[in-house]
Design a protein around this motif. Structure first.
Motif, mmCIF file in Angstrom:
data_model
loop_
_atom_site.group_PDB
_atom_site.id
_atom_site.type_symbol
_atom_site.label_atom_id
_atom_site.label_comp_id
_atom_site.label_asym_id
_atom_site.label_seq_id
_atom_site.Cartn_x
_atom_site.Cartn_y
_atom_site.Cartn_z
ATOM 1 N N SER A 93 5.987 -6.945 -9.915
ATOM 2 C CA SER A 93 5.617 -5.621 -9.409
ATOM 3 C C SER A 93 4.185 -5.623 -8.889
ATOM 4 N N THR A 94 3.295 -6.327 -9.571
ATOM 5 C CA THR A 94 1.899 -6.395 -9.129
ATOM 6 C C THR A 94 1.770 -7.118 -7.799
ATOM 7 N N PHE A 130 7.293 5.380 10.707
ATOM 8 C CA PHE A 130 8.255 5.101 9.649
ATOM 9 C C PHE A 130 8.007 3.739 9.011
ATOM 10 N N TYR A 131 7.488 2.790 9.768
ATOM 11 C CA TYR A 131 7.130 1.491 9.193
ATOM 12 C C TYR A 131 6.092 1.688 8.088
ATOM 13 N N ALA A 132 5.034 2.425 8.412
ATOM 14 C CA ALA A 132 3.990 2.688 7.424
ATOM 15 C C ALA A 132 4.540 3.462 6.229
ATOM 16 N N LEU A 133 5.402 4.437 6.505
ATOM 17 C CA LEU A 133 5.951 5.285 5.439
ATOM 18 C C LEU A 133 6.804 4.487 4.461
ATOM 19 N N THR A 134 7.701 3.657 4.984
ATOM 20 C CA THR A 134 8.597 2.905 4.107
ATOM 21 C C THR A 134 7.850 1.841 3.309
ATOM 22 N N ILE A 135 6.870 1.187 3.925
ATOM 23 C CA ILE A 135 6.089 0.184 3.214
ATOM 24 C C ILE A 135 5.277 0.846 2.094
ATOM 25 N N LEU A 136 4.674 2.008 2.394
ATOM 26 C CA LEU A 136 3.920 2.731 1.369
ATOM 27 C C LEU A 136 4.828 3.223 0.247
ATOM 28 N N ALA A 137 6.049 3.586 0.603
ATOM 29 C CA ALA A 137 7.001 4.031 -0.419
ATOM 30 C C ALA A 137 7.289 2.902 -1.401
ATOM 31 N N ARG A 152 6.364 0.427 -6.880
ATOM 32 C CA ARG A 152 5.953 -0.646 -7.787
ATOM 33 C C ARG A 152 4.714 -0.263 -8.606
ATOM 34 N N VAL A 153 3.789 0.461 -8.002
ATOM 35 C CA VAL A 153 2.599 0.889 -8.737
ATOM 36 C C VAL A 153 2.978 1.834 -9.873
ATOM 37 N N SER A 154 3.983 2.665 -9.651
ATOM 38 C CA SER A 154 4.353 3.683 -10.638
ATOM 39 C C SER A 154 4.880 3.085 -11.938
ATOM 40 N N VAL A 155 5.413 1.846 -11.879
ATOM 41 C CA VAL A 155 5.970 1.240 -13.092
ATOM 42 C C VAL A 155 4.931 0.444 -13.865
ATOM 43 N N LEU A 156 3.801 0.149 -13.247
ATOM 44 C CA LEU A 156 2.809 -0.707 -13.897
ATOM 45 C C LEU A 156 2.218 -0.105 -15.176
ATOM 46 N N ILE A 189 0.614 -6.622 -1.926
ATOM 47 C CA ILE A 189 0.996 -6.919 -0.542
ATOM 48 C C ILE A 189 1.430 -5.656 0.199
ATOM 49 N N LEU A 190 2.288 -4.845 -0.431
ATOM 50 C CA LEU A 190 2.760 -3.623 0.217
ATOM 51 C C LEU A 190 1.639 -2.610 0.371
#
Length: 419
Positions: free
Chosen positions: A177-178, A349-356, A361-365, A183-184
């Protein structure tokens, strides 16, 4: 800023090249009746057992201890594959980045998500590659030394993933996840900056709203020239049709190591970063790069997925087939949709999906770090973070999917006329 921009363009170029490879594989499968029949043969037992609710026959907790399989997870993997295919086909990049995070979000362990994602890429390569069309451009020497490096890299990455999982499955998930978050996060935030920058140029009349989804790629020609001047044996000669070039095999081996390592760690496929590395770092011509990349990805993805994950029980073949069929369909629809939507919208949408994917992954850390006793935070707060991360992730992916499908069906008559 220029160095960050160069790194961003390099990574986007890698993602674009992998998306083109995905599209070519999908086209080769759909345009060949024998390949389609083979796909149906592979999928039929999985679909039947899933419909009957007896999919544990093909893989469940008794066969693959890290995660318990249910038919719902199979259908979820098909949806994930479809969404990734839509992103790959429409945006032209980034689809592969959401697969492992999405699988982890529906309950699949990180190491299983990585192994399954990589195996589905290997299956797609085996079914979709038409080598005889590209063999004329393959540099055998480049491919051999690159594969040597990628095998060592994949072995190292796979060993690290398995070592962390054997020590603590939570540690393994936190590590994967990290890596994805870093990268994302870089790609997503820079892509959003790039979008707003381009949008300002469009408003000022300095750019067209119909331009491509991504900016131009910045080459590293000077770097390639300097590398090719370093004569450390053995020396590889290539591109004879383009005047002849040469490079030390050690650079190719090192490049293969990086690609194999990242592929084994993230499950994104052996060809993810090969294209920009060959062209802008090693100075290999585009035709030779394309042919050699397609040739080596079968070996790299195959070796990594089979020897580092499958034989240890870290591949869900049922999920891999779900990803395969979903992505093949999604890529076709997404690619057609690009003909009727503006490039600036695709960029957004590229930026949006990558940020999503980053927020997911950050939310589970926090919860992973809490379980590892690295931070002191309540379980309720961690669950809130995870809930918000899932809402943002699936909301963004769902919004994008609905938008693509609406755009596709709204313009289906136009698309038929153009076809």
């Amino acid at each position: 800023m220029s160095k960050l921009r160069l790194l961003y363009e390099f990574m986007v170029s890698a993602s674009l090249a992998h998306a083109r490879w995905e599209k070519e594989m999908a086209d080769n499968i759909f345009r060949n009746k024998k390949r389609l029949l083979l796909l149906l043969v592979l999928l039929s037992p999985i679909l039947v057992t899933s419909l009957l609710g007896a999919a544990d026959i093909l893989g469940g907790k008794s066969a693959y201890a890290p995660v318990h399989y249910t038919p719902i997870v199979f259908w979820a993997s098909t949806v994930v594959g479809f969404a990734a295919g839509l992103i790959t086909g429409c945006i032209g990049a980034g689809g592969g980045f959401i697969i492992a995070p999405a699988l982890m979000s529906v309950g699949v362990k990180g190491i299983m998500a990585v192994g399954t994602d990589q195996f589905h890429i290997f299956a797609k390569a085996i079914m979709g590659t038409v080598l005889h069309k590209k063999l004329g451009n393959v540099s055998v020497a480049l491919a051999i030394f690159f594969i040597i490096g990628s095998i060592v890299g994949a072995t190292t990455g796979g060993y690290i993933n398995r070592l962390l999982y054997s020590k603590d499955p939570v540690l393994s998930d936190a590590f994967i996840s990290t890596v994805y978050a870093v990268i994302l996060g870089f790609l997503g935030f820079y892509a959003m900056y790039d979008y707003f920058s381009t949008r300002r140029k469009v408003k000022m009349g300095q750019a067209s709203s119909s331009e491509g989804a991504h900016g131009g790629v910045i080459g590293t020609t000077n770097l390639a020239i300097r590398i090719q001047k370093i004569n450390v044996p053995p020396i590889i000669k290539f591109d004879e049709d383009f005047g002849g070039r040469q490079i030390s095999a050690w650079f190719i081996i090192a490049g293969g190591f990086v690609v194999g390592f990242l592929a084994a760690i993230m499950g994104v496929g052996g060809g993810f970063i090969t294209f920009p590395m060959f062209v802008y770092v090693f100075g290999v011509s585009t035709p030779t790069t394309v042919g050699t990349d397609i040739f080596q990805i079968i070996f790299t993805a195959g070796y990594s997925s089979l020897t580092q994950y499958a034989i240890y029980g870290y591949v869900f073949y049922t999920l891999a087939m779900g990803l395969l069929i979903g992505s093949l369909i999604g890529i076709q629809i997404g690619a057609l949709t690009t003909k009727v939507v503006p490039g600036i919208t695709i960029r957004a949408f590229y930026a949006l999906t990558i940020l999503a994917g980053f927020f997911n992954r950050v939310s589970v850390l926090p919860d992973k770090f809490r379980s590892l006793n690295l931070v002191s935070i309540s379980k309720e707060v961690c669950e809130t973070f995870i809930f918000i991360g899932n809402i943002l992730f699936w909301g963004a992916v769902g919004l994008f999917g609905v938008w693509v499908l609406l755009s596709f069906f709204k313009n289906i008559r136009t698309l038929r006329e153009e076809g």
